[in-house]
Design a protein around this motif. Structure first.
Motif, PDB file in Angstrom:
ATOM      1  N   VAL A  93       1.391  -0.871   0.077  1.00 18.10           N
ATOM      2  CA  VAL A  93      -0.404  -0.342   0.009  1.00 18.10           C
ATOM      3  C   VAL A  93       1.000   1.453  -0.004  1.00 18.10           C
ATOM      4  O   VAL A  93       1.591   1.515   0.904  1.00 18.10           O
ATOM      5  CB  VAL A  93      -0.689   0.192   1.180  1.00 18.10           C
ATOM      6  N   ILE A 101       0.713   5.184   0.138  1.00 11.89           N
ATOM      7  CA  ILE A 101       0.200   6.367   1.152  1.00 11.89           C
ATOM      8  C   ILE A 101       0.773   7.581   0.294  1.00 11.89           C
ATOM      9  O   ILE A 101       2.042   7.889   0.498  1.00 11.89           O
ATOM     10  CB  ILE A 101       0.102   6.689   2.628  1.00 11.89           C
ATOM     11  N   LYS A 128      -1.610  -1.266  -4.159  1.00 14.50           N
ATOM     12  CA  LYS A 128      -2.347   0.147  -4.148  1.00 14.50           C
ATOM     13  C   LYS A 128      -2.091   1.719  -3.993  1.00 14.50           C
ATOM     14  O   LYS A 128      -1.555   1.610  -2.727  1.00 14.50           O
ATOM     15  CB  LYS A 128      -3.719  -0.960  -3.216  1.00 14.50           C
ATOM     16  N   THR A 129      -2.455   2.010  -4.418  1.00 15.93           N
ATOM     17  CA  THR A 129      -2.238   3.182  -4.110  1.00 15.93           C
ATOM     18  C   THR A 129      -3.401   4.763  -3.333  1.00 15.93           C
ATOM     19  O   THR A 129      -4.310   4.477  -4.322  1.00 15.93           O
ATOM     20  CB  THR A 129      -1.474   4.057  -5.660  1.00 15.93           C
ATOM     21  N   ILE A 130      -3.127   4.873  -2.569  1.00 16.94           N
ATOM     22  CA  ILE A 130      -3.667   5.587  -1.895  1.00 16.94           C
ATOM     23  C   ILE A 130      -3.644   7.157  -1.994  1.00 16.94           C
ATOM     24  O   ILE A 130      -2.120   7.890  -1.298  1.00 16.94           O
ATOM     25  CB  ILE A 130      -4.611   5.678  -0.221  1.00 16.94           C
ATOM     26  N   TYR A 131      -4.075   8.425  -2.467  1.00 18.38           N
ATOM     27  CA  TYR A 131      -3.779   9.230  -3.009  1.00 18.38           C
ATOM     28  C   TYR A 131      -4.901  10.046  -1.412  1.00 18.38           C
ATOM     29  O   TYR A 131      -6.233  10.027  -1.812  1.00 18.38           O
ATOM     30  CB  TYR A 131      -3.947  10.023  -4.240  1.00 18.38           C
ATOM     31  N   ALA A 158      -3.523   7.155  -9.086  1.00 18.50           N
ATOM     32  CA  ALA A 158      -4.282   6.322  -7.445  1.00 18.50           C
ATOM     33  C   ALA A 158      -5.083   5.861  -7.615  1.00 18.50           C
ATOM     34  O   ALA A 158      -5.754   5.899  -8.378  1.00 18.50           O
ATOM     35  CB  ALA A 158      -4.236   7.297  -6.315  1.00 18.50           C
ATOM     36  N   TRP A 187      -7.536   5.511  -4.902  1.00 15.44           N
ATOM     37  CA  TRP A 187      -8.073   5.976  -3.996  1.00 15.44           C
ATOM     38  C   TRP A 187      -7.829   7.154  -3.663  1.00 15.44           C
ATOM     39  O   TRP A 187      -6.887   6.963  -3.292  1.00 15.44           O
ATOM     40  CB  TRP A 187      -8.417   4.759  -3.004  1.00 15.44           C
ATOM     41  N   LEU A 227      -8.704  10.294  -2.152  1.00 14.11           N
ATOM     42  CA  LEU A 227      -9.783  10.937  -0.156  1.00 14.11           C
ATOM     43  C   LEU A 227      -9.597  11.711   0.066  1.00 14.11           C
ATOM     44  O   LEU A 227      -8.131  12.272   0.049  1.00 14.11           O
ATOM     45  CB  LEU A 227      -9.163   9.325   0.700  1.00 14.11           C
ATOM     46  N   ILE A 252     -10.171   4.064   6.989  1.00 12.82           N
ATOM     47  CA  ILE A 252      -8.904   2.655   6.448  1.00 12.82           C
ATOM     48  C   ILE A 252      -9.254   1.077   6.913  1.00 12.82           C
ATOM     49  O   ILE A 252      -9.139   0.406   6.144  1.00 12.82           O
ATOM     50  CB  ILE A 252      -8.050   3.832   7.305  1.00 12.82           C
ATOM     51  N   ARG A 266     -11.741  -0.483   5.611  1.00 14.61           N
ATOM     52  CA  ARG A 266     -11.568  -0.404   3.513  1.00 14.61           C
ATOM     53  C   ARG A 266     -10.590  -1.970   4.072  1.00 14.61           C
ATOM     54  O   ARG A 266     -10.483  -2.610   3.400  1.00 14.61           O
ATOM     55  CB  ARG A 266     -10.430   0.721   2.771  1.00 14.61           C
TER      56      ARG A 266
END
Length: 296
Positions: free
Chosen positions: A8, A10, A88-91, A137, A139, A141, A155, A158
């Motif tokens: 993951v 971030i 998985k990339t969370i922006y 990304a 996701w 957010l 978080i 998910r």
């Protein structure tokens, strides 16, 4: 080793909540690394792959690494193409007004405005530099109107496994003669209850032994106290969990930590377990009596 490793990433705007998200993934059991130099990514993944023990990794990538940003994007692209890493990339994003307000509250300089420029200019520069990362990304957010607790909950919703329960309760007995636990959230003093220490046949035993346990629980004062204490715990414990606390430590103390506190910790812990909470019961000072018999 596991068939795949979960990565993951971030990233996002400074002040949008990356630290809160990283700490949440750490609580979820991820191996977390903040701001790793991109040149170390290939070697890092080789070590992870060879270890066979790490299956979940979380990396924070932000503009502290801006000198290496093209290298970062290339490295992530290479990881995306491997057969053993799922990425998985969370922006994390927020409105300019929200970001300015947060920097004003903390009195910190924006990383892109240090030396010259205003906070708003730093935010604009950062948005331009991060545009490519944002487009990659999975996701995005927006935390403009999200509190740290709400962000943590998002978080968890998910990424938390159904069988994974972060919130747990520690019930510990202790003796006040050895000082109260410094990490306790709730401390209850039960020295007002009749003391089995003054009964010759009970003195060598502890609250783990049935004769002592029964003696403590048969006292009218104990039953009245226990009912009110349990009512209190049943009222407040869901609130601790709801507010995002990962653990609750309940410390119950008597004089030496041998009899009354041990018996009540056992009973309170059993009740909380029956309520469905993960509970660990421990007795910090139960074995200290012989060491201190001449000083008590």
């Amino acid at each position: 080793m596991a068939d795949t490793l979960e990565l993951v990433i971030i990233t996002g705007m400074s002040g949008a909540g990356k630290t809160v998200v990283l700490q949440t993934f750490e609580d979820l059991g991820y191996f977390c690394v903040d701001n790793m130099p991109p040149s170390l990514l290939p070697k890092f993944w080789e070590l992870v792959k060879e270890s066979g023990k790490i299956t979940k990794v979380c990396l924070v990538i932000d503009l502290r690494s801006r000198a290496f940003f093209d290298e970062i994007l290339s490295g992530i692209g290479n990881l995306d193409n491997t057969s053993f890493v799922t990425t998985k990339t969370i922006y994390l994003d927020a409105s300019d007004d929200a970001l300015v307000s947060r920097y004003k509250e903390t009195r910190r300089n924006h990383p892109m405005a240090q030396g010259s420029g205003t906070i708003t200019e730093g935010i604009r520069r950062e948005r331009d530099l991060l545009a490519n990362m944002r487009s990659r990304a999975q996701w995005i957010l927006d935390t403009s109107h999200t509190s740290p607790r709400q962000l943590r909950e998002l978080i968890l919703e998910r990424f938390q496994n159904e069988e994974q329960q972060l919130f747990h309760i520690e019930v510990v007995s202790f003796g006040f003669k050895f000082s109260a636990p410094i990490d306790a959230d709730i401390i209850m003093d039960v020295r007002f209850l009749p003391n089995p220490h003054y009964i010759d046949e009970l003195r060598p035993l502890t609250g783990m032994d049935k004769p002592v346990y029964d003696y403590v629980m048969q006292q009218p004062e104990t039953e009245a106290f226990y009912r009110k204490f349990i009512d209190l715990l049943d009222t407040i414990t869901p609130g601790y969990k709801r507010e995002g606390k990962s653990s609750l430590t309940i410390a119950i103390g008597c004089t030496g930590g041998q009899h009354r506190s041990v018996a009540l910790a056992e009973r309170v812990g059993a009740h909380l377990k029956n309520d469905g909470y993960p509970v660990n019961i421990s007795h910090r000072d139960k074995g200290k009596r012989k060491e201190t018999v001449n000083r008590s």
